[in-house]
Every structure is written in C-alpha cells, then in structure tokens.
Scaffold this motif. Structure first.
Motif, PDB file in Angstrom:
ATOM      1  N   SER A   1       0.850  -1.191   0.000  1.00  0.00           N
ATOM      2  CA  SER A   1       0.000   0.000   0.000  1.00  0.00           C
ATOM      3  C   SER A   1       0.881   1.234   0.000  1.00  0.00           C
ATOM      4  O   SER A   1       2.052   1.187   0.387  1.00  0.00           O
ATOM      5  CB  SER A   1      -0.936   0.012   1.210  1.00  0.00           C
ATOM      6  OG  SER A   1      -0.201   0.018   2.418  1.00  0.00           O
ATOM      7  N   PHE A   2       0.291   2.334  -0.404  1.00  0.00           N
ATOM      8  CA  PHE A   2       1.049   3.566  -0.595  1.00  0.00           C
ATOM      9  C   PHE A   2       0.406   4.703   0.186  1.00  0.00           C
ATOM     10  O   PHE A   2      -0.824   4.800   0.267  1.00  0.00           O
ATOM     11  CB  PHE A   2       1.090   3.929  -2.080  1.00  0.00           C
ATOM     12  CG  PHE A   2       1.706   5.279  -2.364  1.00  0.00           C
ATOM     13  CD1 PHE A   2       3.077   5.448  -2.296  1.00  0.00           C
ATOM     14  CD2 PHE A   2       0.906   6.361  -2.677  1.00  0.00           C
ATOM     15  CE1 PHE A   2       3.644   6.692  -2.544  1.00  0.00           C
ATOM     16  CE2 PHE A   2       1.461   7.598  -2.936  1.00  0.00           C
ATOM     17  CZ  PHE A   2       2.835   7.763  -2.875  1.00  0.00           C
ATOM     18  N   VAL A   3       1.240   5.546   0.765  1.00  0.00           N
ATOM     19  CA  VAL A   3       0.788   6.795   1.361  1.00  0.00           C
ATOM     20  C   VAL A   3       1.736   7.887   0.872  1.00  0.00           C
ATOM     21  O   VAL A   3       2.957   7.722   0.903  1.00  0.00           O
ATOM     22  CB  VAL A   3       0.760   6.727   2.905  1.00  0.00           C
ATOM     23  CG1 VAL A   3       2.115   6.382   3.487  1.00  0.00           C
ATOM     24  CG2 VAL A   3       0.232   8.040   3.497  1.00  0.00           C
ATOM     25  N   GLY A   4       1.177   8.976   0.367  1.00  0.00           N
ATOM     26  CA  GLY A   4       1.983  10.017  -0.252  1.00  0.00           C
ATOM     27  C   GLY A   4       2.502  11.052   0.725  1.00  0.00           C
ATOM     28  O   GLY A   4       2.066  11.142   1.878  1.00  0.00           O
ATOM     29  N   SER A   5       3.441  11.849   0.262  1.00  0.00           N
ATOM     30  CA  SER A   5       4.107  12.816   1.128  1.00  0.00           C
ATOM     31  C   SER A   5       3.200  13.949   1.567  1.00  0.00           C
ATOM     32  O   SER A   5       3.476  14.610   2.570  1.00  0.00           O
ATOM     33  CB  SER A   5       5.334  13.390   0.407  1.00  0.00           C
ATOM     34  OG  SER A   5       4.942  14.036  -0.795  1.00  0.00           O
ATOM     35  N   ALA A   6       2.094  14.209   0.842  1.00  0.00           N
ATOM     36  CA  ALA A   6       1.188  15.279   1.263  1.00  0.00           C
ATOM     37  C   ALA A   6       0.598  15.007   2.626  1.00  0.00           C
ATOM     38  O   ALA A   6       0.193  15.934   3.338  1.00  0.00           O
ATOM     39  CB  ALA A   6       0.066  15.446   0.230  1.00  0.00           C
ATOM     40  N   SER A   7       0.533  13.736   3.037  1.00  0.00           N
ATOM     41  CA  SER A   7      -0.004  13.377   4.349  1.00  0.00           C
ATOM     42  C   SER A   7       0.922  13.780   5.482  1.00  0.00           C
ATOM     43  O   SER A   7       0.510  13.789   6.645  1.00  0.00           O
ATOM     44  CB  SER A   7      -0.240  11.869   4.411  1.00  0.00           C
ATOM     45  OG  SER A   7       0.995  11.174   4.331  1.00  0.00           O
ATOM     46  N   GLY A   8       2.178  14.080   5.167  1.00  0.00           N
ATOM     47  CA  GLY A   8       3.165  14.397   6.195  1.00  0.00           C
ATOM     48  C   GLY A   8       3.933  13.188   6.686  1.00  0.00           C
ATOM     49  O   GLY A   8       4.712  13.294   7.635  1.00  0.00           O
ATOM     50  N   ILE A   9       3.772  12.032   6.040  1.00  0.00           N
ATOM     51  CA  ILE A   9       4.394  10.808   6.523  1.00  0.00           C
ATOM     52  C   ILE A   9       5.918  10.910   6.519  1.00  0.00           C
ATOM     53  O   ILE A   9       6.588  10.387   7.412  1.00  0.00           O
ATOM     54  CB  ILE A   9       3.922   9.605   5.670  1.00  0.00           C
ATOM     55  CG1 ILE A   9       4.424   8.285   6.260  1.00  0.00           C
ATOM     56  CG2 ILE A   9       4.362   9.746   4.220  1.00  0.00           C
ATOM     57  CD1 ILE A   9       3.822   7.967   7.599  1.00  0.00           C
ATOM     58  N   TYR A  10       6.481  11.580   5.527  1.00  0.00           N
ATOM     59  CA  TYR A  10       7.941  11.705   5.462  1.00  0.00           C
ATOM     60  C   TYR A  10       8.463  12.485   6.666  1.00  0.00           C
ATOM     61  O   TYR A  10       9.448  12.091   7.297  1.00  0.00           O
ATOM     62  CB  TYR A  10       8.346  12.397   4.168  1.00  0.00           C
ATOM     63  CG  TYR A  10       9.842  12.591   4.003  1.00  0.00           C
ATOM     64  CD1 TYR A  10      10.622  11.617   3.386  1.00  0.00           C
ATOM     65  CD2 TYR A  10      10.473  13.742   4.468  1.00  0.00           C
ATOM     66  CE1 TYR A  10      11.998  11.789   3.232  1.00  0.00           C
ATOM     67  CE2 TYR A  10      11.843  13.921   4.326  1.00  0.00           C
ATOM     68  CZ  TYR A  10      12.608  12.935   3.710  1.00  0.00           C
ATOM     69  OH  TYR A  10      13.953  13.106   3.577  1.00  0.00           O
ATOM     70  N   PHE A  11       7.797  13.579   7.006  1.00  0.00           N
ATOM     71  CA  PHE A  11       8.233  14.397   8.128  1.00  0.00           C
ATOM     72  C   PHE A  11       8.074  13.643   9.444  1.00  0.00           C
ATOM     73  O   PHE A  11       8.950  13.692  10.319  1.00  0.00           O
ATOM     74  CB  PHE A  11       7.432  15.695   8.163  1.00  0.00           C
ATOM     75  CG  PHE A  11       7.733  16.561   9.354  1.00  0.00           C
ATOM     76  CD1 PHE A  11       8.934  17.246   9.447  1.00  0.00           C
ATOM     77  CD2 PHE A  11       6.813  16.691  10.383  1.00  0.00           C
ATOM     78  CE1 PHE A  11       9.220  18.031  10.552  1.00  0.00           C
ATOM     79  CE2 PHE A  11       7.082  17.479  11.472  1.00  0.00           C
ATOM     80  CZ  PHE A  11       8.291  18.165  11.569  1.00  0.00           C
ATOM     81  N   VAL A  12       6.960  12.943   9.607  1.00  0.00           N
ATOM     82  CA  VAL A  12       6.733  12.190  10.835  1.00  0.00           C
ATOM     83  C   VAL A  12       7.812  11.130  11.013  1.00  0.00           C
ATOM     84  O   VAL A  12       8.370  10.949  12.109  1.00  0.00           O
ATOM     85  CB  VAL A  12       5.334  11.549  10.810  1.00  0.00           C
ATOM     86  CG1 VAL A  12       5.172  10.526  11.927  1.00  0.00           C
ATOM     87  CG2 VAL A  12       4.262  12.629  10.929  1.00  0.00           C
TER      88      VAL A  12
END
Length: 656
Positions: A57-68
């Motif tokens: 599954s994929f979650v994109g960077s707009a969600s803030g996942i990279y920063f978290v």
C-alpha cells in the motif's frame, strides 16, 4: 508490519529555467549530482511492502508521513530505551485499512444501548419533533458548512414518510433519500458524544447505521442505477459520515464513485451557463459540487493521494464570483448562508495547489519559488478576506459564522501555512529556506494548538461547564493537531524551541486529542499516545549523561504553583489570540481567576522554570511508563464505539 521501504515517487526532477540558471554552466556529471542531492532532500512518499497478510500500500508525502518518520528517526538513536507505546510510524490518521484486516468494517454495533435501540428491540413511538431534535446537530454544524442537500425537502420527507410503522420497510428499500436520513441521524448521534447531550428518547436502530459495513452497503444499489442527483447526494452523505468518523480509506473509495457520478451529471460545469437550470437547481448543483470538491481535497491531502478533481477540468464559479450570464440574467448576490462553504471551497483550492507544487511525481514536480510565493499570497488573501468578515460581524453586519466554524476557518488558515512550508523541512539544515520554513511552521503550530485548546477549555471557567460541551467536530483537526505537535517536537530536537514551551504545547495537544477522541474514533488517542511517547524520550534523552557531559542533578517535582505556571504559560497561551482581538476577547476574561490557563494547571501540572535541567512529564506517571508494553495498540483492535465499552480502553485512555 515489516520494515517499510521508501520509494521516491514524489520528488523534483524538472527545474524551471529560472531555477536552473545557476547550474547551466556546470559539467553534466556535477549537475546530475546536485539534482540527485536536491531530490533526496525533498519529501517523498512511502510504499509499504506486503507480508502475505497485508498487500502493498502507498501513502503520499502530502499526508506528512515523510516528516513524521523523520522525527521518529531523529529519536531512534536515543540513549533512553523505553518500552515503545507508539503505533507504527508508517501510518497516518484515518488509514483504517492498516488495522487488522477483519476490523475496519466489522459488524460490531457503533452505538451504546444508552444512545440507540438495538435492531431487535421493539419500535418506540416518536413524533416529528423528535426527528428534528435528533437531527439538530447535523443541520447546525454540518449542513451549514456542506449544504449539499435541500434542507426543506429533507424535513418534508421526515414529516410525511418517516414514521415508526414505516421504518422497517424504508430501511429494506434503501432509497437514496432514506439513506441520507440515516447518514444525518448517524452523524448527529456521533456529535452527541462530544457535546455530552442526551436525548429523552432512544434513536431507533433503523434510523442510523449500526455499523460501518452497513453504511457502505447502503449505497451499493447506486452502482446499478443511472446517476442522479438524489443518488449522488446519498453517496456523499455516507462519505461525510465516514469522514466524520475518520474512516478515510473507505471514504476515499466512495470518493472515486462520487466523482465519476458528478462528472456524468455535468456538475463540474457551471450551471449558470445553461438555461435549462432554474436558479434553485443551479444553486443546489453548485452546492453539491463544491461539497464533493472539498471532500476530495481533504481526503487526497490526508492520505497523500493524487487529486481526483483537477482545477483545469472545472469551471464552476464561486458563490461570490459568478462569471457567467445567460440571456441577460442578472448575477444574484451570494446568500450569506453559503459564506462558510465559500471559504472552505477556496481553502480546498489552495490546498490542491500546494499538493500540486510540493507532492507531485518526481517527473512532474518543480522547485518553483515564484509559484510558492504566489500560493503564499493567496493564503494571505484568503486570511484577509476571512478577517474582513469577522470584523464585519463585530458590527452586526451579515455573514457571522458560528463559533465552531470560526475556529475551524482560523485553524484552516494555519493548516495551509504548514502544508506549504513543512516540505522544506526536508532540506539541508541551516539553509535559509529551511530556517525560514521551520520558524513559520513553529508559529502556525503554536497558533493551531493554542486556538483549539482555548476553544475547548474556556467554557470550564466562563460557564462552569465541562470541556465536552464544546463541539469540536471537524475531521481535519486531528491531522492539524497531530502535525503541529510533531513540528513542536522537531523544533525541540533542533534546539529551536525551549523545551518548557514545547512541553506546554505538547500537553495541550494531548488534551485536544482526548476531546476529539470522544467521538469514538481511535485515531486521536493513537496520536496522543505517539506524542506522549516521543516527548518523553526527548526529555529523558536530553538529560542522560555522557562521557562528554557532566552529570546533572535530578530535580524534584515542585508543588503546583499557580503563579509560576501562569508566568511561563502566558507567552504560549495568550500570544496567538492577541493577533485576533475578537477571538481573544471571546475566549478570555479580564479576571485572572477566570483565565483558562489557571485551570490548565490541574490538567497538565506545574510549569518548570526555564533553567530547570530535568522536566517532569505531566501526562505520564512513573507507574504508567514502567508498565508500558511493546504491544502494537492496533493489534486486534476495533473502534471504541462508546466510552468504557472496549477491552483496550485501558491502553488508550491513559491518565493524562
């Protein structure tokens, strides 16, 4: 869940000529190296690998996942080793698909027996006045913001068709209009968990969705029928119910169906262009489309997905800016009741522009500073327009918002600021862009947390009421508080924020999330657990002695001191409200003993002095920390549908 693998599916490759001039004369190898380095310094999405039980599954960077994940990684080498309580760092609020595969859409009842009748119980009698009472919260809080149905028509349907003897047959038929009724009643019943309101009569089970599975199944028939406004409104109503409960994956899947139905009905074309629609039909079509548009933007940003509705495919005019005229028809002035939706629509448009700028594919994203500046200007104009309306309301002019919607719009302004600037925190430390973005995000996070905290808790003092009387119903607030708290943690890690200030903001964010959790969604409590665990690690790690640092004396916990707390809390608690005198005056009193910050002492404990080397943790006792387990709190977990009726309540409802 296995170790997740980052894939650079979101990153810049094509630099505009204005930004490429500085490397135009460099050798190709050096230019490629610099472009590669810049790409690595951008936020990217996350592709989770399947392990047999779970599919990729994929979650994109707009969600803030990279920063978290960056904040988690910064503390990964902590010298303090505590049993972790936090959920997997690779998920974002609302991803119910990441729960146990049997959980997300189980048939477990959503409502407690004290709120709603069971499906097998006898039908109680009710009158039209009861139906109005049960649906009041929806029309007051949700319909005002998203008026995608015609309220008089719905009320007329309630009065003429919804009776105790007809409920079983209506539920069996699953007509679009009755599906709308069930969504309205379900949303209103969930609202009561936060407002603390109790109805004199229990809601019949036939009038609400008893499970999320039942809600999804209620719109299956729409797939086999021609698209119609009624059918589309029914699916949107179910989507809004799922969104209000932070079931974002399911709401997103319904969103694909909704957008296609909207396109088939031509809702993406301005109805004022066509003489076949009278004014009432044109207004309803516009209201329905912009509601769909706002929901799409919210879901795409929260889950990091590509935009489903692109602005260059839409020519529907804003309510206050009609550009089309037919047959000399005069442009009608905007109905003041649509002002909230008009602001939310423009907010969603700016949000989409930010996603397109910061979170596109690596083959499409550009480092366009001019466009970023332009988007910043649009945020500023949106905020100024909002302030004009708020100032006009102070002079009893038309267009006043409810207190809830006013707070939501003020928070939404700073949400946009964070979304625009947070991706720059992936840049190299101490560059001008990074430092400017960090300070901007700190300020926006401070304002979001403080605004919401004061909104929830000012009633404790001014009206002698509990915090549950403040309806904080907006689904995006969980993401806003969660992201703001992580920015505060990041700032504390980088030494850009004093730890005692970060402590107060983190504690306040936990209290807000606890209030949001009253609605029955697991995600606010999960976010609170994560903030609690990470901030504990940060504070303890900063006081562990090393061969290079002298030992520090352990400080003892001082007794609660009202004066000391207020002196230290004032800069954080009051400053953002002085920027908005209207809200400051509303949420504060001139009497010191009536200041909510004094009451906050009983919630989050005393404030240490700025020179105190070791800080107490206000929301986690030593016994709680010692008893923490490494179990994933998502494991075999279902939503705590009502307070005190879940086997995991001891894990989530920790003593703050």
């Amino acid at each position: 869940m296995p170790d997740a693998t980052n894939h650079a599916v979101n990153g810049p490759t094509n630099l505009p000529s204005a930004c490429a001039d500085g490397i135009a004369g460099e050798p190709p190898s050096k230019r490629r190296r610099r472009e590669s380095e810049e790409r690595q310094q951008r936020e990217i999405g996350l592709m989770r690998q399947g392990d047999g039980a779970n599919v990729p599954s994929f979650v994109g960077s707009a969600s803030g996942i990279y920063f978290v994940r960056s904040v988690y990684n910064a503390l990964a080498k902590s010298r303090v080793h505590l049993p972790p309580q936090t959920p997997d760092q690779n998920i974002v609020p609302g991803e119910e698909d990441q729960l146990d595969e049997a959980v997300p859409y189980s048939s477990k009842s959503l409502w407690s027996p004290e709120r709603s009748e069971t499906a097998n119980s006898g039908l109680s009698t009710f009158e039209f006045d009861d139906l109005q009472t049960w649906s009041e919260s929806y029309f007051e809080n949700w319909h005002t913001a998203y008026p995608f149905v015609h309220a008089p028509t719905i009320l007329e349907y309630l009065e003429q068709h919804v009776r105790p003897v007809t409920l079983p047959e209506l539920c069996k038929q699953r007509s679009p209009r009755f599906t709308i009724i069930r969504s309205i009643m379900s949303i209103s019943l969930a609202d009561c968990r936060q407002s603390g309101r109790m109805f004199e009569k229990l809601l019949p089970a036939f009038l609400v969705f008893t499970s999320f599975r039942e809600a999804m199944e209620s719109v299956q028939d729409m797939l086999f029928k021609p698209s119609s406004i009624d059918a589309l409104q029914a699916v949107v109503s179910v989507q809004l119910f799922l969104v209000s409960m932070l079931r974002l994956n399911g709401a997103s899947r319904l969103g694909g169906m909704i957008v296609r139905m909207a396109f088939q009905l031509g809702l993406h074309r301005c109805p004022a262009r066509y003489a076949g629609f009278d004014r009432e039909q044109a207004e309803l079509r516009r209201r329905l489309f912009w509601t769909i548009y706002c929901m799409d933007r919210y879901l795409c940003q929260s889950l990091g997905l590509p935009l489903t509705i692109r602005d260059d495919d839409v020519d529907v005019c804003y309510f206050d800016d009609e550009k089309h005229e037919i047959d000399g028809r005069h442009r009608a002035a905007m109905d003041d009741r649509l002002r909230t939706l008009n602001f939310l629509t423009k907010h969603a448009s700016i949000k989409g522009q930010i996603v397109e700028l910061r979170n596109k594919s690596i083959h499409q994203r550009t480092a366009n500073r001019d466009l970023a500046t332009l988007i910043g200007a649009r945020i500023g104009k949106w905020a100024n327009d909002l302030q004009y309306v708020l100032d006009a309301a102070d002079h009893d002019e038309p267009g006043q918002f409810s207190t809830l919607h006013e707070v939501v719009l003020l928070v939404s302004q700073h949400e946009l600021i964070i979304s625009l600037n947070r991706p720059l925190l992936a840049l190299e430390r101490h560059t001008p862009e990074y430092m400017a973005a960090l300070q901007t995000c700190i300020r926006a996070s401070d304002t979001i947390i403080t605004t919401l905290y004061r909104y929830v808790f000012f009633r404790l003092v001014q009206r002698g009421e509990g915090p549950s009387t403040a309806p904080l119903l907006w689904p995006s607030l969980t993401w806003c508080v969660w992201m703001s708290a992580f920015i505060v943690l990041h700032a504390a890690i980088e030494g850009e924020m004093p730890k005692h200030v970060a402590r107060h903001l983190a504690a306040n964010s936990v209290e807000i999330l606890r209030h949001l959790a009253l609605r029955g969604s697991v995600w606010p409590n999960v976010c609170a657990v994560a903030i609690n665990d990470l901030f504990l690690r940060l504070l303890l790690d900063s006081n562990v002695t090393t061969p290079q640092s002298p030992p520090v004396e352990a400080s003892h916990v001082e007794p609660r001191n009202e004066t000391n707390f207020q002196e230290n809390a004032a800069p954080t608690t009051h400053r953002p409200f002085r920027d908005n005198p209207r809200l400051y005056n509303r949420f504060s009193t001139t009497s010191e003993q009536n200041d909510p910050s004094n009451h906050a002492t009983s919630l989050i404990g005393p404030s240490p002095s700025t020179s105190e080397p070791q800080l107490s943790i206000p929301w986690l006792s030593e016994a709680d920390a010692a008893g923490a387990t490494s179990d994933n709190i998502f494991e075999q977990f279902d939503i705590p549908f009502w307070i005190g009726d879940d086997q995991y309540s001891s894990v989530l409802n920790f003593d703050l």
